[in-house]
Motif scaffolding. Structure first.
Motif, PDB file in Angstrom:
ATOM      1  N   MET A   1      10.086 -52.841 112.024  1.00 42.29           N
ATOM      2  CA  MET A   1       9.912 -51.826 112.853  1.00 42.29           C
ATOM      3  C   MET A   1       9.040 -52.523 113.834  1.00 42.29           C
ATOM      4  SD  MET A   1      10.864 -48.964 111.062  1.00 42.29           S
ATOM      5  CE  MET A   1      10.122 -47.965 111.923  1.00 42.29           C
ATOM      6  N   PHE A   2       9.324 -51.817 114.940  1.00 45.93           N
ATOM      7  CA  PHE A   2       8.282 -52.145 116.193  1.00 45.93           C
ATOM      8  C   PHE A   2       7.830 -50.778 116.394  1.00 45.93           C
ATOM      9  CE2 PHE A   2      11.190 -55.899 116.822  1.00 45.93           C
ATOM     10  CZ  PHE A   2      10.242 -56.852 116.684  1.00 45.93           C
ATOM     11  N   GLY A   3       6.590 -50.703 116.044  1.00 49.31           N
ATOM     12  CA  GLY A   3       5.850 -49.278 116.475  1.00 49.31           C
ATOM     13  C   GLY A   3       6.930 -48.302 115.566  1.00 49.31           C
TER      14      GLY A   3
ATOM     15  N   ALA B   1      13.049 -48.829 114.781  1.00 49.81           N
ATOM     16  CA  ALA B   1      13.347 -49.571 113.633  1.00 49.81           C
ATOM     17  C   ALA B   1      14.396 -50.515 114.762  1.00 49.81           C
ATOM     18  CB  ALA B   1      14.196 -48.987 112.538  1.00 49.81           C
ATOM     19  N   ALA B   2      14.031 -51.978 114.890  1.00 48.45           N
ATOM     20  CA  ALA B   2      14.708 -52.754 115.237  1.00 48.45           C
ATOM     21  C   ALA B   2      15.995 -53.276 114.369  1.00 48.45           C
ATOM     22  CB  ALA B   2      14.103 -54.006 115.956  1.00 48.45           C
ATOM     23  N   VAL B   3      15.893 -53.276 113.267  1.00 44.27           N
ATOM     24  CA  VAL B   3      16.589 -53.548 112.011  1.00 44.27           C
ATOM     25  C   VAL B   3      16.159 -52.629 110.911  1.00 44.27           C
ATOM     26  CG1 VAL B   3      17.323 -55.202 110.149  1.00 44.27           C
ATOM     27  CG2 VAL B   3      16.880 -56.209 112.636  1.00 44.27           C
TER      28      VAL B   3
ATOM     29  N   ASN C   1      23.774 -56.061 122.983  1.00 43.22           N
ATOM     30  CA  ASN C   1      22.509 -56.740 123.497  1.00 43.22           C
ATOM     31  C   ASN C   1      21.473 -55.497 123.068  1.00 43.22           C
ATOM     32  OD1 ASN C   1      23.263 -58.991 124.728  1.00 43.22           O
ATOM     33  ND2 ASN C   1      23.141 -57.974 126.676  1.00 43.22           N
ATOM     34  N   GLY C   2      20.380 -56.137 122.367  1.00 45.03           N
ATOM     35  CA  GLY C   2      19.307 -55.139 121.785  1.00 45.03           C
ATOM     36  C   GLY C   2      19.621 -54.443 120.525  1.00 45.03           C
ATOM     37  N   ALA C   3      20.789 -54.987 119.906  1.00 50.62           N
ATOM     38  CA  ALA C   3      21.185 -54.123 118.689  1.00 50.62           C
ATOM     39  C   ALA C   3      20.429 -54.595 117.506  1.00 50.62           C
ATOM     40  CB  ALA C   3      22.567 -54.487 118.410  1.00 50.62           C
ATOM     41  N   GLY C   4      19.619 -55.794 117.635  1.00 51.84           N
ATOM     42  CA  GLY C   4      18.866 -56.118 116.410  1.00 51.84           C
ATOM     43  C   GLY C   4      19.090 -57.556 115.790  1.00 51.84           C
ATOM     44  N   LYS C   5      20.199 -58.288 116.638  1.00 50.13           N
ATOM     45  CA  LYS C   5      20.814 -59.529 115.812  1.00 50.13           C
ATOM     46  C   LYS C   5      19.477 -60.574 115.963  1.00 50.13           C
ATOM     47  CE  LYS C   5      23.775 -60.072 119.142  1.00 50.13           C
ATOM     48  NZ  LYS C   5      23.361 -58.843 120.040  1.00 50.13           N
ATOM     49  N   THR C   6      18.778 -60.663 117.073  1.00 52.11           N
ATOM     50  CA  THR C   6      17.902 -61.901 116.987  1.00 52.11           C
ATOM     51  C   THR C   6      16.652 -61.606 116.047  1.00 52.11           C
ATOM     52  OG1 THR C   6      18.433 -62.050 119.431  1.00 52.11           O
ATOM     53  CG2 THR C   6      16.265 -63.081 118.652  1.00 52.11           C
ATOM     54  N   THR C   7      16.215 -60.032 116.018  1.00 49.61           N
ATOM     55  CA  THR C   7      15.104 -59.848 114.876  1.00 49.61           C
ATOM     56  C   THR C   7      15.652 -60.142 113.577  1.00 49.61           C
ATOM     57  OG1 THR C   7      14.598 -58.056 116.610  1.00 49.61           O
ATOM     58  CG2 THR C   7      13.671 -57.939 114.479  1.00 49.61           C
ATOM     59  N   PHE C   8      16.696 -59.935 113.290  1.00 49.01           N
ATOM     60  CA  PHE C   8      17.481 -60.058 111.959  1.00 49.01           C
ATOM     61  C   PHE C   8      17.246 -61.676 111.636  1.00 49.01           C
ATOM     62  CE2 PHE C   8      20.792 -61.319 109.035  1.00 49.01           C
ATOM     63  CZ  PHE C   8      20.542 -60.519 108.122  1.00 49.01           C
TER      64      PHE C   8
ATOM     65  N   ILE D   1      17.757 -70.150 117.847  1.00 47.10           N
ATOM     66  CA  ILE D   1      17.582 -68.689 118.242  1.00 47.10           C
ATOM     67  C   ILE D   1      17.678 -68.842 119.984  1.00 47.10           C
ATOM     68  CG2 ILE D   1      15.759 -66.775 118.775  1.00 47.10           C
ATOM     69  CD1 ILE D   1      15.963 -66.919 115.875  1.00 47.10           C
ATOM     70  N   GLU D   2      18.395 -67.905 120.326  1.00 46.69           N
ATOM     71  CA  GLU D   2      18.785 -67.547 121.672  1.00 46.69           C
ATOM     72  C   GLU D   2      18.215 -68.495 122.736  1.00 46.69           C
ATOM     73  OE1 GLU D   2      19.648 -63.115 123.293  1.00 46.69           O
ATOM     74  OE2 GLU D   2      17.763 -63.424 122.470  1.00 46.69           O
ATOM     75  N   ASN D   3      17.124 -68.652 123.191  1.00 43.65           N
ATOM     76  CA  ASN D   3      16.859 -69.570 124.033  1.00 43.65           C
ATOM     77  C   ASN D   3      16.210 -70.821 123.702  1.00 43.65           C
ATOM     78  OD1 ASN D   3      17.177 -67.752 126.304  1.00 43.65           O
ATOM     79  ND2 ASN D   3      15.146 -67.027 126.048  1.00 43.65           N
TER      80      ASN D   3
HETATM   81  P1  ATP Z   1      19.625 -59.705 122.421  1.00 43.79           P
HETATM   82  O1  ATP Z   1      20.960 -60.299 122.260  1.00 43.79           O
HETATM   83  O2  ATP Z   1      19.630 -58.777 123.751  1.00 43.79           O
HETATM   84  O3  ATP Z   1      18.494 -60.313 121.849  1.00 43.79           O
HETATM   85  P2  ATP Z   1      19.592 -58.578 119.990  1.00 43.79           P
HETATM   86  O4  ATP Z   1      20.755 -57.743 119.143  1.00 43.79           O
HETATM   87  O5  ATP Z   1      19.141 -59.855 119.480  1.00 43.79           O
HETATM   88  O6  ATP Z   1      19.776 -58.337 121.293  1.00 43.79           O
HETATM   89  P3  ATP Z   1      16.801 -57.799 119.302  1.00 43.79           P
HETATM   90  O7  ATP Z   1      16.299 -58.944 120.327  1.00 43.79           O
HETATM   91  O8  ATP Z   1      16.754 -58.093 117.922  1.00 43.79           O
HETATM   92  O9  ATP Z   1      18.437 -57.357 119.772  1.00 43.79           O
HETATM   93  O10 ATP Z   1      16.084 -56.371 119.760  1.00 43.79           O
HETATM   94  C1  ATP Z   1      16.331 -55.182 118.935  1.00 43.79           C
HETATM   95  C2  ATP Z   1      15.154 -54.091 119.597  1.00 43.79           C
HETATM   96  O11 ATP Z   1      13.906 -54.437 119.113  1.00 43.79           O
HETATM   97  C3  ATP Z   1      15.190 -54.046 121.030  1.00 43.79           C
HETATM   98  O12 ATP Z   1      15.364 -52.771 121.042  1.00 43.79           O
HETATM   99  C4  ATP Z   1      14.225 -54.622 121.431  1.00 43.79           C
HETATM  100  O13 ATP Z   1      13.568 -54.241 122.517  1.00 43.79           O
HETATM  101  C5  ATP Z   1      13.378 -54.250 120.229  1.00 43.79           C
HETATM  102  N1  ATP Z   1      12.315 -55.609 120.058  1.00 43.79           N
HETATM  103  C6  ATP Z   1      12.576 -57.034 119.902  1.00 43.79           C
HETATM  104  N2  ATP Z   1      11.466 -57.580 119.689  1.00 43.79           N
HETATM  105  C7  ATP Z   1      10.200 -56.712 119.892  1.00 43.79           C
HETATM  106  C8  ATP Z   1       8.921 -56.938 119.730  1.00 43.79           C
HETATM  107  N3  ATP Z   1       8.364 -58.033 119.773  1.00 43.79           N
HETATM  108  N4  ATP Z   1       8.198 -55.729 120.353  1.00 43.79           N
HETATM  109  C9  ATP Z   1       8.909 -54.664 120.489  1.00 43.79           C
HETATM  110  N5  ATP Z   1       9.994 -54.314 120.277  1.00 43.79           N
HETATM  111  C10 ATP Z   1      11.031 -55.304 120.042  1.00 43.79           C
END
Ligand code: ATP
Length: 307
Positions: free
Chosen positions: A13-15, A18-20, A39-46, A80-82
């Protein structure tokens, strides 16, 4: 050991968002697991949660069928990404720096890694002057330090030109085949993943909407038989009543698309003609991978369990 990674109900959860969300994923030993989502689906967070860079809000993670993540993470490598490549250092200096940081003996390791990722001949060239593909391969080399059995790569082909994509793709296949490394690779391009992955997980708005094998993907994207007729309703009746074919859809006033029957065009045409239906054309049309992916993204999530 069958599973390299298993998550159950994994949530971040971010606030209030749910990012994941409640994510169950199963990566088997030897898999190249394609993790697809926009993009933004939650892959990086996972991936950050699996590698220990972010703390889950809820749920379980098992690595190598163990919950002792501190120790099991030593058997993993993550990009991770960058990618954290230092621009003013050469490939060799970057690897030397990371070896030191990780407490590894640089002797031998650096040459092996440079050769593995095809950067042996970069000499004095600084990383900032590398192509993006070379930078990515260097970042993968960094993730490979410590000899991981499970490698997680977040968008390793993002922004690469076709040559760079091919180089990274071949590297991933080589690592999987020759070094037996299990790989999780995230991307928003299904077409690219489909050239290497054997299993897939699709994430949309933090939810794993589907998990399937490459064979299933091929079946799902298999072509349909598109038949143009002068009487669609009559043709639909012939299909269902005379030929017992139920999976078809009427596309418009003179077009029907029939699934799973691409090898039966002759018989279908004959039966239609026999029943007085004029067939003006009959051809196989495919659904491309990206089309399929977009279709998945627009579908409501199904509650997905273990495969
Ligand atoms: P991308 O390829 O763009 O990175 P992604 O699938 O990896 O996409 P995430 O980076 O995991 O997606 O982000 C998932 C959601 O969580 C997005 O809506 C993002 O804005 C939000 N998010 C990610 N990190 C944070 C954070 N530290 N604080 C608040 N929200 C976040």
């Amino acid at each position: 050991m069958e599973y390299v990674l298993q998550t159950s109900g994994l949530t971040k959860m971010f606030g209030k968002k749910a990012a994941v969300s409640d994510l169950n994923m199963n990566v088997r030993q030897g898999d190249i697991y394609g993790f697809i989502g926009k993009n933004g689906a939650g892959k990086t967070t996972f991936i950050r949660m699996i590698s220990g860079l972010a703390r889950p809000s809820k749920g379980e993670i098992q690595l190598f069928e163990s919950s002792d993540l501190v120790n099991q993470r030593k058997r993993t490598g993550t990009m991770i990404e960058n990618p954290a490549v230092y621009p003013n250092m050469t490939a060799r200096q970057n690897l030397y720096y990371y070896c030191r940081m990780l407490g590894l003996n640089p002797e031998g390791t650096i040459d092996e890694m440079l050769s593995l990722v095809g950067l042996t001949d970069t000499g004095k060239k600084k990383a900032k002057n590398f192509s993006l593909g070379m930078k990515q391969r260097l970042a993968i080399a960094v993730a490979l330090l410590g000899d991981p059995e499970f490698l997680m790569l977040d968008e390793p082909i993002n922004g690469l030109d076709p040559t760079g994509i091919k180089e990274v793709r071949e590297l991933i296949l080589r690592l999987n085949r020759e070094r037996k490394i299990t790989i999780l690779i995230s991307s928003h391009i299904l077409g690219e993943l489909s050239k290497i992955a054997n299993r897939y997980g699709v994430i949309n708005n933090g939810i794993l909407v589907d998990e399937f094998s490459s064979q299933e993907l091929t079946n799902r994207c298999a072509g349909e038989l598109e038949v143009k007729v002068d009487n669609v309703q009559g043709a639909a009746d012939v299909l269902s009543q005379n030929l017992n074919i139920q999976s078809f859809k009427i596309v418009d006033g003179n077009t029907i698309r029939i699934q799973k029957e691409i090898n039966n065009a002759g018989q279908i045409n004959m039966e239609l003609a026999k029943n007085g239906i004029l067939v003006s054309s009959s051809m196989v049309v495919g659904q491309d991978l990206e089309g399929y992916f977009m279709q998945l993204m627009n579908q409501p999530a199904i509650n997905y369990q273990t495969v």
